[in-house]
Design a protein around this motif. Structure first.
Motif, short mmCIF file in Angstrom:
data_model
loop_
_atom_site.label_atom_id
_atom_site.label_comp_id
_atom_site.label_asym_id
_atom_site.label_seq_id
_atom_site.Cartn_x
_atom_site.Cartn_y
_atom_site.Cartn_z
N LYS A 135 12.25 -71.55 36.44
CA LYS A 135 11.59 -71.48 35.14
C LYS A 135 12.52 -70.96 34.07
O LYS A 135 12.56 -71.49 32.96
CB LYS A 135 10.33 -70.61 35.22
CG LYS A 135 9.24 -71.21 36.07
CD LYS A 135 8.07 -70.29 36.14
CE LYS A 135 7.06 -70.81 37.14
NZ LYS A 135 5.91 -69.94 37.24
N ASN A 136 13.28 -69.92 34.41
CA ASN A 136 14.21 -69.33 33.44
C ASN A 136 15.22 -70.37 32.98
O ASN A 136 15.50 -70.49 31.79
CB ASN A 136 14.99 -68.17 34.08
CG ASN A 136 14.11 -67.06 34.56
OD1 ASN A 136 12.90 -67.19 34.67
ND2 ASN A 136 14.71 -65.96 34.87
N TYR A 184 13.78 -73.32 30.76
CA TYR A 184 13.63 -72.91 29.36
C TYR A 184 14.98 -72.95 28.64
O TYR A 184 15.12 -73.56 27.58
CB TYR A 184 13.01 -71.50 29.31
CG TYR A 184 13.12 -70.83 27.96
CD1 TYR A 184 12.25 -71.16 26.94
CD2 TYR A 184 14.10 -69.87 27.72
CE1 TYR A 184 12.35 -70.54 25.69
CE2 TYR A 184 14.20 -69.24 26.49
CZ TYR A 184 13.33 -69.59 25.48
OH TYR A 184 13.43 -68.99 24.26
N GLU A 185 15.98 -72.30 29.25
CA GLU A 185 17.31 -72.25 28.63
C GLU A 185 17.92 -73.65 28.50
O GLU A 185 18.44 -74.01 27.45
CB GLU A 185 18.23 -71.36 29.45
CG GLU A 185 19.62 -71.25 28.86
CD GLU A 185 20.53 -70.34 29.67
OE1 GLU A 185 21.64 -70.79 30.00
OE2 GLU A 185 20.14 -69.20 29.98
N THR A 207 18.07 -67.28 29.66
CA THR A 207 17.13 -67.13 30.77
C THR A 207 16.42 -65.78 30.73
O THR A 207 15.27 -65.68 31.14
CB THR A 207 17.85 -67.27 32.13
OG1 THR A 207 18.90 -66.31 32.20
CG2 THR A 207 18.41 -68.66 32.32
N TRP A 230 13.04 -65.85 28.86
CA TRP A 230 11.91 -66.37 29.64
C TRP A 230 11.47 -65.36 30.70
O TRP A 230 10.28 -65.14 30.90
CB TRP A 230 12.26 -67.71 30.28
CG TRP A 230 11.07 -68.28 30.97
CD1 TRP A 230 10.72 -68.12 32.28
CD2 TRP A 230 10.02 -69.05 30.37
NE1 TRP A 230 9.53 -68.75 32.53
CE2 TRP A 230 9.09 -69.33 31.38
CE3 TRP A 230 9.81 -69.53 29.08
CZ2 TRP A 230 7.94 -70.08 31.13
CZ3 TRP A 230 8.67 -70.27 28.84
CH2 TRP A 230 7.75 -70.55 29.86
N VAL A 237 9.07 -66.90 21.97
CA VAL A 237 9.46 -68.02 22.85
C VAL A 237 8.96 -69.34 22.28
O VAL A 237 9.70 -70.33 22.20
CB VAL A 237 8.94 -67.79 24.28
CG1 VAL A 237 9.03 -69.06 25.12
CG2 VAL A 237 9.73 -66.66 24.95
N LEU A 268 11.01 -72.69 21.05
CA LEU A 268 10.71 -74.02 21.60
C LEU A 268 10.27 -74.98 20.51
O LEU A 268 10.63 -76.17 20.55
CB LEU A 268 9.65 -73.91 22.69
CG LEU A 268 10.13 -73.23 23.98
CD1 LEU A 268 8.97 -73.01 24.93
CD2 LEU A 268 11.24 -74.04 24.64
N PHE A 321 5.93 -74.03 30.91
CA PHE A 321 6.95 -74.51 31.85
C PHE A 321 6.62 -75.93 32.30
O PHE A 321 7.50 -76.80 32.32
CB PHE A 321 7.02 -73.56 33.04
CG PHE A 321 7.84 -74.09 34.19
CD1 PHE A 321 9.22 -74.20 34.08
CD2 PHE A 321 7.23 -74.46 35.37
CE1 PHE A 321 9.97 -74.69 35.14
CE2 PHE A 321 7.97 -74.95 36.43
CZ PHE A 321 9.35 -75.06 36.31
N LEU A 350 7.43 -78.36 29.55
CA LEU A 350 8.88 -78.53 29.39
C LEU A 350 9.45 -79.47 30.45
O LEU A 350 10.31 -80.31 30.15
CB LEU A 350 9.61 -77.19 29.45
CG LEU A 350 9.39 -76.24 28.30
CD1 LEU A 350 10.19 -74.95 28.52
CD2 LEU A 350 9.76 -76.87 26.98
#
Length: 121
Positions: A3-4, A7-8, A26, A29, A61, A65, A106, A109
């Motif tokens: 997940k981290n 996101y990154e 990361t 997140w 966050v 995004l 998540f 994404l």
């Protein structure tokens, strides 16, 4: 860990940037997930403080995004990508903005990557 990095990597792909630029980190997140856990498991005595910490991090966050989605959509428009694909990115951006759960964000994404790959974005 996935997940981290999702996101990154999403932010880095949208902005074509390096880690630590445009919120691509990361740790950001991971901190969101920790604050979410603390919020969901807080007691009455510290509920408001923990809720505020989570809400603030969530908004930060989602702000990163949203800007990444805006950049992605602008790039897709500039490259004359199929309007249906652009619409999917626009819908995903709106779903992220409306979400209050990290897991949902998540999942949203993850759906962007195949579209990005198929359209060389």
């Amino acid at each position: 860990m996935e997940k981290n990095t999702t996101y990154e990597f999403f932010i880095c792909r949208c902005w074509k940037c390096k880690r630590f630029e445009h919120g691509a980190n990361t740790d950001t997140w991971e901190d969101l997930e920790i604050k979410h856990y603390n919020f969901k498991n807080s007691n009455v005595g510290n509920f408001k403080a923990v809720e505020k910490e989570f809400t603030n991090k969530l908004e930060k966050v989602k702000g990163h995004l949203d800007k990444a989605y805006n950049k992605l959509i602008a790039t897709a428009v500039r490259k004359n990508i199929d309007p249906a694909v652009i619409n999917q990115f626009t819908t995903s951006r709106a779903l992220v903005a409306a979400s209050s759960e990290p897991q949902d964000i998540f999942d949203i994404l993850k759906t962007a990557f195949p579209l990005m790959n198929d359209n060389k974005l």
